[in-house]
Write a protein that holds these residues in place. Structure first.
Motif: not given
Length: 158
Positions: A19-25, A83-85, A108-112, A117-121
Motif C-alpha cells: 500500500r505504501r509503495t502504491a501511494r508513493i508511486i 505491484l506483483v507479489s 503498463y508498469w510492473r513492480i516486483e 528486497g529492492v523494488p524493480v520496476a
C-alpha cells in the motif's frame, strides 16, 4: 474484489509495504501528470462490458476530467501500475497484461521485489501495430522514465 470474464475474483488485503509503495508511486505520477492527469490507488477500471471485466490496479493514471466516473473506463486510462507479489505473479506478468493490452491502455508498469528486497520496476508502452507491450525500461530501486511523462521515483525509501 475484481470481476474477470464475468466471475468475481477476490484477493487478500494488500500488505502495508504494498500500500505504501502504491501511494508513493501514485503521488509522484500525480504530480508529474500536471493538471491534465490524475493518479490514484485502487481505482476500479472497467476493461470490457461483455464479458464484464473490472480490474483494480494498484495505481491508475487517468484523465483529470474523468475523476467523477465510477467505474473508470479504459479509454480514460493512460497507465496502470501493478505491484506483483509471489501470489500475484501470473496475474501481474500474464493475465492482467493481456487484458490491459486488449483494452488499449497505453502504459503498463510492473513492480516486483528482488531477492535482496529492492523494488524493480519494468515499464512498458503499447505498440499499436503489434498490439503488444514493448519494454521501455527496467529500473532497480529508482524509477527514472520519460513516459508517460518525465518522473523520478525513489522506491528504495520504502
Amino acid at each position: 474484489m475484481e470481476v474477470a470474464d464475468g466471475r468475481v475474483v477476490t484477493a487478500a488485503v494488500a500488505s502495508t509495504q504494498r500500500r505504501r509503495t502504491a501511494r508513493i508511486i501514485a503521488n509522484a505520477l500525480d504530480t508529474a501528470g500536471g493538471t491534465d492527469w490524475n493518479a490514484d490507488v485502487a481505482v476500479e477500471v472497467r476493461l470490457t462490458d461483455a464479458p464484464l471485466t473490472l480490474r483494480r490496479p494498484d495505481v491508475v493514471v487517468y484523465r483529470a476530467d474523468a475523476v467523477a466516473l465510477t467505474p473508470m473506463r479504459a479509454q480514460h486510462v493512460l497507465c496502470v501500475v501493478e505491484l506483483v507479489s509471489r501470489a500475484s505473479q501470473a496475474t501481474g506478468r500474464i493475465v492482467g497484461v493481456h487484458r490491459y493490452v486488449r483494452a488499449g491502455i497505453r502504459h503498463y508498469w510492473r513492480i516486483e521485489w528482488s531477492a535482496t528486497g529492492v523494488p524493480v520496476a519494468c515499464t512498458y508502452v503499447l505498440d499499436p501495430v503489434s498490439q503488444a507491450y514493448r519494454e521501455e525500461a527496467i529500473c532497480n530501486g529508482i524509477v527514472h522514465v520519460t513516459e508517460p511523462f518525465p518522473v523520478t521515483i525513489d522506491l528504495t525509501r520504502i
